[in-house]
Design an enzyme around this catalytic site. Structure first.
Site, PDB file in Angstrom:
ATOM      1  N   ASP A  88       0.847  -1.194   0.000  1.00  0.00           N
ATOM      2  CA  ASP A  88       0.000   0.000   0.000  1.00  0.00           C
ATOM      3  C   ASP A  88       0.885   1.248   0.000  1.00  0.00           C
ATOM      4  OD1 ASP A  88      -2.876   1.131   0.541  1.00  0.00           O
ATOM      5  OD2 ASP A  88      -1.531   2.212   1.906  1.00  0.00           O
ATOM      6  N   TYR A  93       3.324   9.607  -0.390  1.00  0.00           N
ATOM      7  CA  TYR A  93       4.407   9.011   0.402  1.00  0.00           C
ATOM      8  C   TYR A  93       5.765   9.221  -0.260  1.00  0.00           C
ATOM      9  CZ  TYR A  93       0.470   6.431   2.505  1.00  0.00           C
ATOM     10  OH  TYR A  93      -0.718   6.072   3.097  1.00  0.00           O
ATOM     11  N   LYS A 122      -2.218   6.054  -4.532  1.00  0.00           N
ATOM     12  CA  LYS A 122      -3.322   6.987  -4.228  1.00  0.00           C
ATOM     13  C   LYS A 122      -3.068   8.347  -4.850  1.00  0.00           C
ATOM     14  CE  LYS A 122      -3.513   4.781   0.340  1.00  0.00           C
ATOM     15  NZ  LYS A 122      -2.129   4.601   0.828  1.00  0.00           N
ATOM     16  N   HIS A 153      -7.064   9.731  -2.217  1.00  0.00           N
ATOM     17  CA  HIS A 153      -6.451   9.617  -0.879  1.00  0.00           C
ATOM     18  C   HIS A 153      -7.329  10.208   0.224  1.00  0.00           C
ATOM     19  CE1 HIS A 153      -2.208   9.350   1.090  1.00  0.00           C
ATOM     20  NE2 HIS A 153      -3.127   9.271   2.027  1.00  0.00           N
TER      21      HIS A 153
HETATM   22  N1  NAP Z   1      -5.180   6.422   3.565  1.00  0.00           N
HETATM   23  C1  NAP Z   1      -4.647   7.100   4.551  1.00  0.00           C
HETATM   24  O1  NAP Z   1      -4.959   8.285   4.780  1.00  0.00           O
HETATM   25  C2  NAP Z   1      -3.639   6.419   5.417  1.00  0.00           C
HETATM   26  C3  NAP Z   1      -3.245   7.002   6.633  1.00  0.00           C
HETATM   27  C4  NAP Z   1      -2.313   6.337   7.413  1.00  0.00           C
HETATM   28  C5  NAP Z   1      -1.791   5.119   6.993  1.00  0.00           C
HETATM   29  N2  NAP Z   1      -2.169   4.581   5.796  1.00  0.00           N
HETATM   30  C6  NAP Z   1      -1.637   3.279   5.308  1.00  0.00           C
HETATM   31  O2  NAP Z   1      -1.715   2.323   6.366  1.00  0.00           O
HETATM   32  C7  NAP Z   1      -0.411   1.847   6.673  1.00  0.00           C
HETATM   33  C8  NAP Z   1      -0.298   1.514   8.149  1.00  0.00           C
HETATM   34  O3  NAP Z   1      -0.649   2.593   8.968  1.00  0.00           O
HETATM   35  P1  NAP Z   1       0.397   3.372   9.897  1.00  0.00           P
HETATM   36  O4  NAP Z   1       1.748   3.353   9.272  1.00  0.00           O
HETATM   37  O5  NAP Z   1      -0.217   4.680  10.205  1.00  0.00           O
HETATM   38  O6  NAP Z   1       0.371   2.570  11.279  1.00  0.00           O
HETATM   39  P2  NAP Z   1       0.595   1.075  11.809  1.00  0.00           P
HETATM   40  O7  NAP Z   1       0.813   0.129  10.700  1.00  0.00           O
HETATM   41  O8  NAP Z   1      -0.506   0.825  12.777  1.00  0.00           O
HETATM   42  O9  NAP Z   1       1.923   1.237  12.681  1.00  0.00           O
HETATM   43  C9  NAP Z   1       3.184   1.450  12.122  1.00  0.00           C
HETATM   44  C10 NAP Z   1       4.174   1.681  13.266  1.00  0.00           C
HETATM   45  O10 NAP Z   1       4.230   0.522  14.105  1.00  0.00           O
HETATM   46  C11 NAP Z   1       5.581   0.022  14.147  1.00  0.00           C
HETATM   47  N3  NAP Z   1       5.465  -1.446  14.101  1.00  0.00           N
HETATM   48  C12 NAP Z   1       5.220  -2.223  13.032  1.00  0.00           C
HETATM   49  N4  NAP Z   1       5.153  -3.519  13.369  1.00  0.00           N
HETATM   50  C13 NAP Z   1       5.379  -3.582  14.703  1.00  0.00           C
HETATM   51  C14 NAP Z   1       5.461  -4.643  15.624  1.00  0.00           C
HETATM   52  N5  NAP Z   1       5.268  -5.911  15.238  1.00  0.00           N
HETATM   53  N6  NAP Z   1       5.722  -4.344  16.930  1.00  0.00           N
HETATM   54  C15 NAP Z   1       5.890  -3.064  17.316  1.00  0.00           C
HETATM   55  N7  NAP Z   1       5.824  -2.007  16.478  1.00  0.00           N
HETATM   56  C16 NAP Z   1       5.566  -2.256  15.178  1.00  0.00           C
HETATM   57  C17 NAP Z   1       6.281   0.599  12.934  1.00  0.00           C
HETATM   58  O11 NAP Z   1       7.663   0.785  13.185  1.00  0.00           O
HETATM   59  P3  NAP Z   1       8.851   0.307  12.189  1.00  0.00           P
HETATM   60  O12 NAP Z   1       8.523   0.726  10.802  1.00  0.00           O
HETATM   61  O13 NAP Z   1      10.039   1.030  12.745  1.00  0.00           O
HETATM   62  O14 NAP Z   1       8.997  -1.185  12.337  1.00  0.00           O
HETATM   63  C18 NAP Z   1       5.579   1.943  12.784  1.00  0.00           C
HETATM   64  O15 NAP Z   1       6.152   2.891  13.650  1.00  0.00           O
HETATM   65  C19 NAP Z   1       0.508   2.967   6.197  1.00  0.00           C
HETATM   66  O16 NAP Z   1       1.834   2.547   6.010  1.00  0.00           O
HETATM   67  C20 NAP Z   1      -0.177   3.360   4.906  1.00  0.00           C
HETATM   68  O17 NAP Z   1       0.124   2.418   3.894  1.00  0.00           O
HETATM   69  C21 NAP Z   1      -3.093   5.209   5.014  1.00  0.00           C
END
Ligand code: NAP
Length: 344
Positions: A88, A93, A122, A153
């Protein structure tokens, strides 16, 4: 819930292909397979059918806040090697080139055929009036002939007419074979209904924040009721609540980590989840969520934790009541100027 309840639910609702059913059956009969092979096979084969007719893997590697360099190339490569088939990304990004390089490398070295991968990008808010150009730009950066899923987005701040113009460009790109499925992100019910009343091709997904601390249940239900799948971003609440005792207790009970419990909850409520990590061990661990099942007590507890812990600045507030988002101060996108948030 039986171990393969998710497979069964998907089959019952007609969401699995014959190939998927065979793969699920093979998983069940996989006594000869090693545990890691079984887990890998699940993260590869668990798919749901979108209203576009295309199948989407239920777990993706998210690459928000991932740089446009070897760090992200490595993360995507590790994910593919761990069995992920879905990434994704987004124009915003600014890492589509790194994702594209990792895809090319994996396909060229014989990892899998391009058709077995599912790549999302997006359209950023500023480009609603020039979506056709933005799509071509994403295709070029990703080095792809087609994008599997392309989303608006967020509703942005250029207004509903610009949004509809963008959607028409997305529809035209589907006709031209440049995109397989199209969808939206951060749309509230009002915005979904406006689009549904004016579209030729229905959105396949609404990508919104969803985790136990901010489940977004009303919007989830409204999205599903309209025949649109929910993609859950920040499925681990960006790591903000992994130390919570309730989560740790459930994790200990299953011999899993808190992160795996939050991800498993997302799977069990039917979300397509997009865990982000740039760390190889976490990327691998985040895929190992098909070998345990949260029981009714676990789910009841997890479902009781919604306290409006909204991580993202984009996206509707936690209610689908018309207009609520515009009058709230929770960072909803539709009412005011959208600065590039740290949560795009
Ligand atoms: N459409 C939108 O507006 C929107 C908004 C936000 C996000 N997104 C999408 O959703 C994806 C995920 O959301 P997100 O990045 O906000 O949050 P998330 O996936 O809930 O959390 C990511 C964070 O958690 C850490 N992490 C990952 N696996 C872990 C584990 N097993 N144990 C402990 N910590 C862990 C990562 O650190 P490290 O990387 O250092 O391992 C990072 O800091 C994004 O990458 C993006 O593709 C979309």
């Amino acid at each position: 819930m039986p171990a393969n309840a998710l497979d069964a639910a998907a089959v019952n609702s007609g969401e699995l292909s014959v190939a998927d059913m065979k793969a699920a059956a093979a998983n069940k009969a996989a006594g000869a397979q090693s545990t890691s092979e079984r887990r890998r096979s699940s993260v590869t084969t668990e798919k749901v059918k979108l209203n576009s007719g295309h199948y989407i893997p239920q777990v993706a590697l998210g690459v928000y806040k991932a740089p446009n360099d070897g760090t992200t190339e490595n993360a995507v490569k590790w994910a593919f090697e761990a069995g992920y088939r879905h990434v994704d990304s987004a124009a915003r990004y600014m890492n589509e080139e790194a994702v594209g390089r990792a895809v090319q490398e994996f396909v060229q070295k014989g990892g899998v055929a391009r058709e077995e991968l599912f790549i999302t990008s997006k359209l950023w808010d500023a480009d609603h009036e020039k979506a056709a150009e933005a799509i071509n730009d994403s295709l070029k950066k990703l080095q792809l002939e087609y994008i599997d899923l392309y989303l608006i987005h967020s509703p942005g701040n250029l207004g509903p007419e610009a949004r509809l113009k963008a959607w028409k460009d997305l529809e035209d790109a589907v006709d031209a074979g440049k995109i397989k499925s199209i969808g939206v992100s951060n749309f509230d019910v009002e915005e979904l209904d406006h689009l549904l009343a004016n579209c030729r091709i229905k959105p396949a997904v609404n990508q919104i924040e969803s985790h136990p601390f901010f489940a977004h249940e009303e919007l989830r239900e409204a999205t599903i009721a309209r025949g649109i799948h929910v993609q859950a971003y920040s499925p681990m609440a960006q790591g903000a609540a992994l130390e919570r005792e309730e989560i740790k207790a459930i994790a200990d009970k299953h011999g899993k980590s808190s992160a795996q419990v939050l991800l498993r909850w997302g799977l069990q409520i039917g979300n397509i989840i997009l865990p982000k990590s740039l760390t190889q061990s976490r990327i691998e661990a985040n895929a190992e969520i098909f070998d345990f099942v949260l029981d009714e007590d676990d789910m009841t507890l997890l479902n009781s934790l919604d306290e409006g812990l909204k991580m993202g600045k984009l996206g509707p507030a936690g209610t689908s009541a018309p207009g609520s988002r515009r009058s709230s101060n929770s960072g909803g996108a539709a009412g005011g100027k959208l600065a590039m948030s740290s949560n795009a």
